[in-house]
Design a protein around this motif. Structure first.
Motif, PDB file in Angstrom:
ATOM      1  N   ASP A 217       1.081  -1.308  -0.204  1.00 28.79           N
ATOM      2  CA  ASP A 217      -0.178   0.375  -0.219  1.00 28.79           C
ATOM      3  C   ASP A 217       1.119   1.027   0.072  1.00 28.79           C
ATOM      4  O   ASP A 217       2.248   1.021  -0.134  1.00 28.79           O
TER       5      ASP A 217
ATOM      6  N   VAL B 267      -0.227  -5.832   1.659  1.00 26.00           N
ATOM      7  CA  VAL B 267      -1.165  -6.178   1.671  1.00 26.00           C
ATOM      8  C   VAL B 267      -1.547  -7.998   1.447  1.00 26.00           C
ATOM      9  O   VAL B 267      -3.103  -7.574   1.180  1.00 26.00           O
TER      10      VAL B 267
ATOM     11  N   ILE C 254       2.310 -10.138   5.980  1.00 26.41           N
ATOM     12  CA  ILE C 254       0.782  -8.954   5.631  1.00 26.41           C
ATOM     13  C   ILE C 254       0.653  -7.872   6.571  1.00 26.41           C
ATOM     14  O   ILE C 254       0.559  -8.061   8.035  1.00 26.41           O
ATOM     15  N   GLY C 255       1.038  -6.198   6.452  1.00 27.64           N
ATOM     16  CA  GLY C 255       1.049  -5.195   7.761  1.00 27.64           C
ATOM     17  C   GLY C 255       2.270  -5.234   7.788  1.00 27.64           C
ATOM     18  O   GLY C 255       2.471  -4.182   8.526  1.00 27.64           O
TER      19      GLY C 255
END
Length: 449
Positions: free
Chosen positions: A24, A30, A48-49
């Motif tokens: 992102d 993401v 993720i993140g």
């Protein structure tokens, strides 16, 4: 009408060997495809993140952030390369194709693992560099330094050393030691004192070992330095970490060792030829050429320091009769034993030479006084007096010695040599077994006892 079921896009992406990554605008993952775990070691749910930059090699983070900013400004990138640190700590080289989706506000990238390609490229360049260094190095220390730098660029090698085996004394010496850790540089030691290096030299094969130490194992790899007569030493690298050395690493280091061995043999052959050109082949004393150089250098130093130097001319009495009666092999043995006795009479800074036949010369540097040169000449004459036991034969011998002192008897090597030669002939004409001093010194002739 029947319709064909379409495989979900996610499953198709997971079949790709390259990793698909979606990041992102804040630089957080993401989405990553299944290949991400194979390449980077992290399962998708682990990243993720997480911020993408955290996985990038520290040295490549700045250029990576600049490139990411350019992509987000609408400049797609098709072959950007950087390095990442895998979950297991290994470094991987990645080539990226990436573009920015303004509608989705994400950066979509394809990651291809080019580590094997980069490693192969690095190895080819390294092997070429080693071959070039082995051919061009002016001396072995310079070669060892270059090899250490090249090897350190492609293999983990906190410690690096070259061990050479002296077969005559069965001892190891270490002409090159580079320790990245606080360890003592090894002194020359018996071969048996280091079982690891001994195993490499005796087997003539690579040896790899691992020993537990603190937070990881110490990995040790040694390969033989081979000559046509067998192993002459070992090339050793060592590091601490989880990953050991592979067979490919061993083969690479063996190639390097082959280049180093060839260079060592070539340099040793050159050194032998140089030594032979400057030393008497029978006694291994400096010959006329080398002795003349040493004489000139010593006189130059003495002139600047206003010091006294003595030049001794020594001629064996009746040596021709020894050859005639006992043969040249015995005469050669006698000359070698004379050289040994001469060395035993001299200080470390003094030099003895053989200038032909049964004529020897001695250079006495930094004398306390002119008379000190006469004292050493008499010590030499006395040392040559005891009977020589050669091949079960007793051979008596004596010497006539001429002594010239710098600067009283000559201001250069040629003048000094003539003065010492004349003094020696006076001793010879007086019956031999005597020491005579050139006329420039207050001391009188010193007859033999």
């Amino acid at each position: 009408m029947e319709t064909t079921a379409i495989t979900p896009l996610g499953k198709i992406l997971d079949l790709l060997l390259d990793a698909i990554c979606v990041v992102d605008a804040e630089g957080r993952y993401v989405f990553v495809s299944a290949a991400f775990e194979r390449i980077f070691g992290y399962a998708p749910e682990e990243v993720i993140g997480r911020r993408m930059i955290e996985l990038v090699h520290p040295e490549d983070r700045e250029v990576t952030l600049r490139t990411a900013a350019a992509i987000m400004d609408g400049k797609p990138e098709s072959n950007f390369q950087n390095r990442y640190v895998r979950k297991d700590g290994e470094v991987v080289h990645i080539m990226w194709s990436a573009r920015w989706s303004e509608a989705d506000r994400v950066r979509i990238a394809v990651a291809r693992d080019i580590t094997a390609f980069k490693r192969g490229e690095s190895m080819r360049l390294a092997l070429h560099a080693v071959a070039e260094a082995a051919h061009a190095a002016q001396d072995l220390p310079m070669l060892f330094e270059q090899v250490h730098r090249i090897i350190g660029g492609i293999l983990p090698a906190t410690n690096f050393l070259v061990a050479l085996h002296d077969r005559t004394e069965n001892r190891l010496r270490f002409p090159c030691v580079a320790y990245g850790e606080h360890e003592a540089v090894p002194e020359p030691e018996a071969l048996a004192a280091d079982p690891r290096i001994a195993a490499v030299i005796r087997s003539g094969r690579p040896v790899q070992l691992a020993a537990a130490a603190g937070d990881g194992a110490t990995r040790w790899l040694g390969v033989p330095l081979q000559s046509k007569d067998g192993a002459i030493g070992a090339l050793v690298i060592e590091h601490r970490g989880k990953a050991g050395y592979s067979d490919a690493d061993s083969e690479l280091l063996q190639f390097v060792a082959t280049q180093v061995s060839t260079a060592i043999e070539r340099k040793q052959a050159q050194a032998r030829l140089h030594h032979l050109a400057l030393h008497d082949p029978l006694t291994d004393l400096p010959n006329r050429n080398l002795f003349g150089r040493q004489l000139d250098a010593t006189l130059a130093r003495a002139a600047s320091r206003k010091a006294h130097v003595a030049l001794l001319y020594i001629d064996l009495d009746g040596f021709k009769q020894v050859n005639d009666r006992h043969g040249h092999p015995i005469g050669d043995l006698l000359l070698c034993e004379v050289a040994t006795r001469l060395r035993g009479c001299l200080r470390e800074r003094d030099v003895a030479g053989r200038i032909g036949g049964d004529e020897f010369v001695v250079l006495l540097d930094a004398l306390a006084s002119p008379g000190h040169g006469v004292d050493i000449a008499e010590r030499i004459r006395a040392a040559l007096g005891p009977v020589f036991q050669l091949a079960e034969q007793s051979i008596p011998m004596s010497a006539s010695i001429g002594v010239a002192i710098f600067p009283a008897d000559g201001e250069d090597g040629e003048q000094l040599a003539r003065a010492a030669d004349r003094a020696m002939y006076r001793a010879k004409q007086a019956g031999g077994n005597q020491t005579r001093v050139a006329g420039g010194v207050d001391a009188v002739d010193v007859p033999g006892s």
